[in-house]
Design a protein around this motif. Structure first.
Motif, PDB file in Angstrom:
ATOM      1  N   LEU A 314       0.823  -1.211   0.000  1.00 26.57           N
ATOM      2  CA  LEU A 314       0.000   0.000   0.000  1.00 26.57           C
ATOM      3  C   LEU A 314       0.855   1.258   0.000  1.00 26.57           C
ATOM      4  O   LEU A 314       0.535   2.241  -0.689  1.00 26.57           O
ATOM      5  CB  LEU A 314      -0.934  -0.007   1.205  1.00 26.57           C
ATOM      6  N   LYS A 315       1.926   1.261   0.772  1.00 30.57           N
ATOM      7  CA  LYS A 315       2.821   2.421   0.785  1.00 30.57           C
ATOM      8  C   LYS A 315       3.347   2.713  -0.621  1.00 30.57           C
ATOM      9  O   LYS A 315       3.342   3.866  -1.070  1.00 30.57           O
ATOM     10  CB  LYS A 315       4.001   2.167   1.735  1.00 30.57           C
ATOM     11  N   GLU A 316       3.824   1.668  -1.288  1.00 29.40           N
ATOM     12  CA  GLU A 316       4.403   1.862  -2.616  1.00 29.40           C
ATOM     13  C   GLU A 316       3.342   2.228  -3.650  1.00 29.40           C
ATOM     14  O   GLU A 316       3.597   3.026  -4.560  1.00 29.40           O
ATOM     15  CB  GLU A 316       5.136   0.577  -3.050  1.00 29.40           C
ATOM     16  N   ALA A 317       2.145   1.655  -3.515  1.00 29.33           N
ATOM     17  CA  ALA A 317       1.091   1.927  -4.493  1.00 29.33           C
ATOM     18  C   ALA A 317       0.538   3.345  -4.352  1.00 29.33           C
ATOM     19  O   ALA A 317       0.275   4.022  -5.356  1.00 29.33           O
ATOM     20  CB  ALA A 317      -0.035   0.902  -4.346  1.00 29.33           C
ATOM     21  N   LEU A 318       0.351   3.819  -3.115  1.00 30.95           N
ATOM     22  CA  LEU A 318      -0.271   5.121  -2.891  1.00 30.95           C
ATOM     23  C   LEU A 318       0.757   6.254  -2.838  1.00 30.95           C
ATOM     24  O   LEU A 318       0.427   7.405  -3.158  1.00 30.95           O
ATOM     25  CB  LEU A 318      -1.084   5.095  -1.591  1.00 30.95           C
ATOM     26  N   PRO A 321       3.493  11.074   0.848  1.00 28.49           N
ATOM     27  CA  PRO A 321       4.681  11.531   1.579  1.00 28.49           C
ATOM     28  C   PRO A 321       4.402  11.720   3.067  1.00 28.49           C
ATOM     29  O   PRO A 321       3.273  12.011   3.474  1.00 28.49           O
ATOM     30  CB  PRO A 321       5.030  12.860   0.909  1.00 28.49           C
ATOM     31  N   ARG A 322       5.438  11.555   3.881  1.00 27.90           N
ATOM     32  CA  ARG A 322       5.337  11.782   5.312  1.00 27.90           C
ATOM     33  C   ARG A 322       5.293  13.272   5.623  1.00 27.90           C
ATOM     34  O   ARG A 322       5.622  14.110   4.758  1.00 27.90           O
ATOM     35  CB  ARG A 322       6.549  11.165   6.034  1.00 27.90           C
ATOM     36  N   PRO A 323       4.908  13.640   6.854  1.00 27.01           N
ATOM     37  CA  PRO A 323       5.060  15.038   7.281  1.00 27.01           C
ATOM     38  C   PRO A 323       6.535  15.439   7.224  1.00 27.01           C
ATOM     39  O   PRO A 323       7.427  14.578   7.200  1.00 27.01           O
ATOM     40  CB  PRO A 323       4.551  15.013   8.735  1.00 27.01           C
ATOM     41  N   SER A 324       6.805  16.727   7.227  1.00 26.90           N
ATOM     42  CA  SER A 324       8.181  17.208   7.081  1.00 26.90           C
ATOM     43  C   SER A 324       9.096  16.647   8.167  1.00 26.90           C
ATOM     44  O   SER A 324      10.250  16.293   7.903  1.00 26.90           O
ATOM     45  CB  SER A 324       8.210  18.739   7.111  1.00 26.90           C
ATOM     46  N   ALA A 325       8.592  16.551   9.406  1.00 26.42           N
ATOM     47  CA  ALA A 325       9.405  15.994  10.488  1.00 26.42           C
ATOM     48  C   ALA A 325       9.743  14.535  10.219  1.00 26.42           C
ATOM     49  O   ALA A 325      10.854  14.076  10.510  1.00 26.42           O
ATOM     50  CB  ALA A 325       8.672  16.125  11.824  1.00 26.42           C
ATOM     51  N   GLY A 326       8.804  13.803   9.644  1.00 29.05           N
ATOM     52  CA  GLY A 326       9.045  12.397   9.338  1.00 29.05           C
ATOM     53  C   GLY A 326       9.986  12.214   8.172  1.00 29.05           C
ATOM     54  O   GLY A 326      10.785  11.271   8.151  1.00 29.05           O
ATOM     55  N   GLN A 327       9.926  13.118   7.176  1.00 28.09           N
ATOM     56  CA  GLN A 327      10.810  13.021   6.020  1.00 28.09           C
ATOM     57  C   GLN A 327      12.265  13.204   6.409  1.00 28.09           C
ATOM     58  O   GLN A 327      13.170  12.669   5.758  1.00 28.09           O
ATOM     59  CB  GLN A 327      10.407  14.072   4.981  1.00 28.09           C
ATOM     60  N   ALA A 328      12.494  13.956   7.486  1.00 28.56           N
ATOM     61  CA  ALA A 328      13.872  14.167   7.945  1.00 28.56           C
ATOM     62  C   ALA A 328      14.448  12.931   8.613  1.00 28.56           C
ATOM     63  O   ALA A 328      15.672  12.802   8.746  1.00 28.56           O
ATOM     64  CB  ALA A 328      13.916  15.350   8.918  1.00 28.56           C
ATOM     65  N   LEU A 329      13.574  12.005   9.033  1.00 26.86           N
ATOM     66  CA  LEU A 329      14.025  10.821   9.753  1.00 26.86           C
ATOM     67  C   LEU A 329      13.931   9.546   8.926  1.00 26.86           C
ATOM     68  O   LEU A 329      14.744   8.639   9.083  1.00 26.86           O
ATOM     69  CB  LEU A 329      13.189  10.644  11.029  1.00 26.86           C
ATOM     70  N   GLU A 331      12.868   7.582   4.995  1.00 29.35           N
ATOM     71  CA  GLU A 331      12.747   7.772   3.553  1.00 29.35           C
ATOM     72  C   GLU A 331      11.516   7.090   2.976  1.00 29.35           C
ATOM     73  O   GLU A 331      11.142   7.377   1.837  1.00 29.35           O
ATOM     74  CB  GLU A 331      14.003   7.223   2.868  1.00 29.35           C
ATOM     75  N   SER A 332      10.894   6.198   3.699  1.00 24.23           N
ATOM     76  CA  SER A 332       9.750   5.461   3.176  1.00 24.23           C
ATOM     77  C   SER A 332       8.504   6.341   3.127  1.00 24.23           C
ATOM     78  O   SER A 332       8.455   7.427   3.714  1.00 24.23           O
ATOM     79  CB  SER A 332       9.481   4.223   4.041  1.00 24.23           C
ATOM     80  N   TYR A 333       7.474   5.840   2.438  1.00 25.53           N
ATOM     81  CA  TYR A 333       6.210   6.561   2.347  1.00 25.53           C
ATOM     82  C   TYR A 333       5.431   6.449   3.659  1.00 25.53           C
ATOM     83  O   TYR A 333       5.786   5.666   4.542  1.00 25.53           O
ATOM     84  CB  TYR A 333       5.385   6.037   1.178  1.00 25.53           C
ATOM     85  N   SER A 334       4.341   7.223   3.734  1.00 28.46           N
ATOM     86  CA  SER A 334       3.685   7.418   5.021  1.00 28.46           C
ATOM     87  C   SER A 334       2.438   6.564   5.243  1.00 28.46           C
ATOM     88  O   SER A 334       2.167   6.149   6.355  1.00 28.46           O
ATOM     89  CB  SER A 334       3.303   8.897   5.175  1.00 28.46           C
ATOM     90  N   PHE A 335       1.666   6.313   4.192  1.00 24.24           N
ATOM     91  CA  PHE A 335       0.332   5.726   4.364  1.00 24.24           C
ATOM     92  C   PHE A 335       0.305   4.290   3.861  1.00 24.24           C
ATOM     93  O   PHE A 335       0.690   4.025   2.723  1.00 24.24           O
ATOM     94  CB  PHE A 335      -0.697   6.553   3.590  1.00 24.24           C
ATOM     95  N   PRO A 336      -0.189   3.363   4.724  1.00 27.74           N
ATOM     96  CA  PRO A 336      -0.568   3.481   6.129  1.00 27.74           C
ATOM     97  C   PRO A 336       0.643   3.283   7.042  1.00 27.74           C
ATOM     98  O   PRO A 336       1.711   2.898   6.580  1.00 27.74           O
ATOM     99  CB  PRO A 336      -1.585   2.354   6.313  1.00 27.74           C
ATOM    100  N   ASP A 391      -2.892   8.009   8.605  1.00 31.93           N
ATOM    101  CA  ASP A 391      -1.972   6.873   8.447  1.00 31.93           C
ATOM    102  C   ASP A 391      -2.178   5.848   9.549  1.00 31.93           C
ATOM    103  O   ASP A 391      -2.234   4.638   9.296  1.00 31.93           O
ATOM    104  CB  ASP A 391      -0.512   7.347   8.494  1.00 31.93           C
ATOM    105  N   ILE A 392      -2.250   6.338  10.789  1.00 34.23           N
ATOM    106  CA  ILE A 392      -2.357   5.400  11.908  1.00 34.23           C
ATOM    107  C   ILE A 392      -3.752   4.784  11.970  1.00 34.23           C
ATOM    108  O   ILE A 392      -3.905   3.630  12.380  1.00 34.23           O
ATOM    109  CB  ILE A 392      -1.974   6.056  13.250  1.00 34.23           C
TER     110      ILE A 392
END
Length: 442
Positions: A314-318, A321-329, A331-336, A391-392
């Motif tokens: 699902l992450k790869e298909a959808l 992007p993560r929130p900016s704080a998450g992107q700094a930590l 590299e993977s996608y956010s949902f779910p 996401d959660i």
């Protein structure tokens, strides 16, 4: 003027609130005091006051943990050394029926009654006293007491704290956010109440049976349909983009709260690390198969593996992007959320597996405690800023859906051999806590 004076006093004397929380948690846990002290209401009020003043949360949680820990330990010692004398005096002599029920509860669940009893109204201040009076091992009691106090403190203080914080920032909350939260809470409460009443010979059970329907299967079908529907609706909401503002608004407030409790959020989030839950899920299969001669434990392994694979696809298909704080930590996608889906799958699958042959009361208490833990793990991902709320929610529904399928499978293919639920549960929980503690400290 009086209210202003009190609020200023609280704001400038922040040490008083944790001390008061510790005192109330202590009194609420002592056998001959907790029966008459409205501890839960007082704790809610104190934590709500702290939240409305934006006071740090971690001192309150530590204070609640210590107060509950010392209170139950004191109650245990009173039961061990002074039970005959105290039982003849007020207030214990006013509640003989409650003592009898507490003893029956202890005889039925043994050491687990200390954990369950902490979260069950009238039994809360009595179970340690009963355990002490019946000569339970002090070391064993201390272990159960410590583990349950760790979960008890956030479970009873966070609702008040978040309520106080939300009341202060109410104008900042968009109406759809409140409606969504109220709707989810109402849905969860409705299912909890339904499940609580679905036991043999209960009025609801008999009414459903008279209509030619198996009540157990009905409950599983409702859980299956509800979790599948919510999972699909969450994906649709994410793809539509109509809830982006609500998603961002709720994220901003939760992330702001998370900045005040980074260590606690980190500790909780590690309880759902994919390597941990996959390892423990594999352990369930091994223990069940080779120790108890039961293959149902492999269902936990397969369920967690399926949750991890589905989440990755699902992450790869959808590609959300993560929130900016998450992107700094990361590299993977956010949902779910992988932590939310993995934790929901593992802990709920374990609860279904270990509690399958237990009484309805044990299953209900175990399911409620498990869902509370899973919700905390999922919430920690937003508190740390690495996931959006949607996401959660999607991750939780994915995990619960897998657990519901497993529960249905156990109804169809009931394991022939029972399993020692308490030792396995304690082993898995201790392993998870130890792992999370090490990961948090290093």
């Amino acid at each position: 003027m009086t209210e202003s004076f009190w609020l200023n006093f609280v704001h400038h004397h922040t040490t008083w609130l944790p001390l008061m929380v510790a005192l109330v948690a202590f009194l609420e846990s002592v056998a001959f005091v907790g029966i008459v002290v409205p501890g839960i209401a007082l704790l809610f009020a104190l934590s709500a006051l702290a939240g409305s003043q934006a006071l740090p949360l971690h001192p309150l949680l530590i204070a609640g943990f210590l107060g509950a820990l010392i209170g139950d330990q004191s109650s245990f010692l009173l039961g061990r050394f002074a039970a005959p004398w105290l039982e003849r005096r007020w207030p214990l002599n006013r509640y003989p029926q409650l003592q009898a029920r507490g003893l029956q509860f202890f005889n039925r669940y043994g050491g687990l009654s200390v954990v369950i009893g902490r979260f069950v109204g009238p039994f809360r201040p009595l179970m340690p006293f009963v355990a002490g009076s019946y000569r339970m091992s002090p070391l064993r009691f201390s272990l159960f007491n410590t583990l349950s106090a760790i979960a008890w403190s956030p479970a009873y203080l966070l609702p008040g704290y978040l309520t106080g914080m939300g009341a202060k920032q109410l104008p900042l909350l968009a109406s759809p956010v409140l409606e969504m939260l109220i709707g989810l809470f109402a849905l969860g409460l409705a299912f909890q109440q339904l499940h609580m009443r679905l036991y043999p010979d209960a009025g609801l059970w008999n009414w459903i049976s008279r209509h030619g329907i198996d009540p157990q299967r009905l409950g599983v079908h409702i859980l299956l349909g509800g979790s599948a529907l919510l999972f699909l609706l969450t994906i649709a909401a994410q793809l539509s983009g109509r809830f982006a503002q609500m998603n961002s608004s709720l994220y901003a407030q939760l992330y702001s709260l998370g900045q005040e409790i980074p260590l606690l959020s980190t500790f909780v989030t590690h309880l759902g690390d994919p390597p941990l839950v996959m390892t423990l899920a594999l352990t369930c299969g091994v223990i069940g198969h080779w120790r108890f001669g039961q293959k149902a434990g492999w269902g936990v392994t397969l369920g967690v593996a399926a949750a991890i694979v589905i989440n990755h696809l699902l992450k790869e298909a959808l590609a959300i992007p993560r929130p900016s704080a998450g992107q700094a930590l990361l590299e993977s996608y956010s949902f779910p959320s992988g932590h939310a889906s993995g934790a929901a799958a593992f802990y709920t699958l374990c609860a279904v597996w270990l509690l399958h042959n237990q009484s309805h009361t044990s299953r209900h208490a175990g399911y409620v405690a498990t869902l509370g833990l899973v919700l905390l793990i999922a919430l920690s991902r937003v508190l740390l800023g690495v996931h959006w709320p949607l996401d959660i929610l999607a991750g939780l529904m994915e995990g619960v859906l897998i657990a519901a399928l497993y529960r249905y499978a156990l109804l169809v293919w009931t394991p022939r051999k029972a399993i020692a639920a308490v030792p396995v549960m304690a082993l898995l929980l201790l392993a998870a806590l130890a792992y999370s503690l090490v990961r948090t400290l290093i």
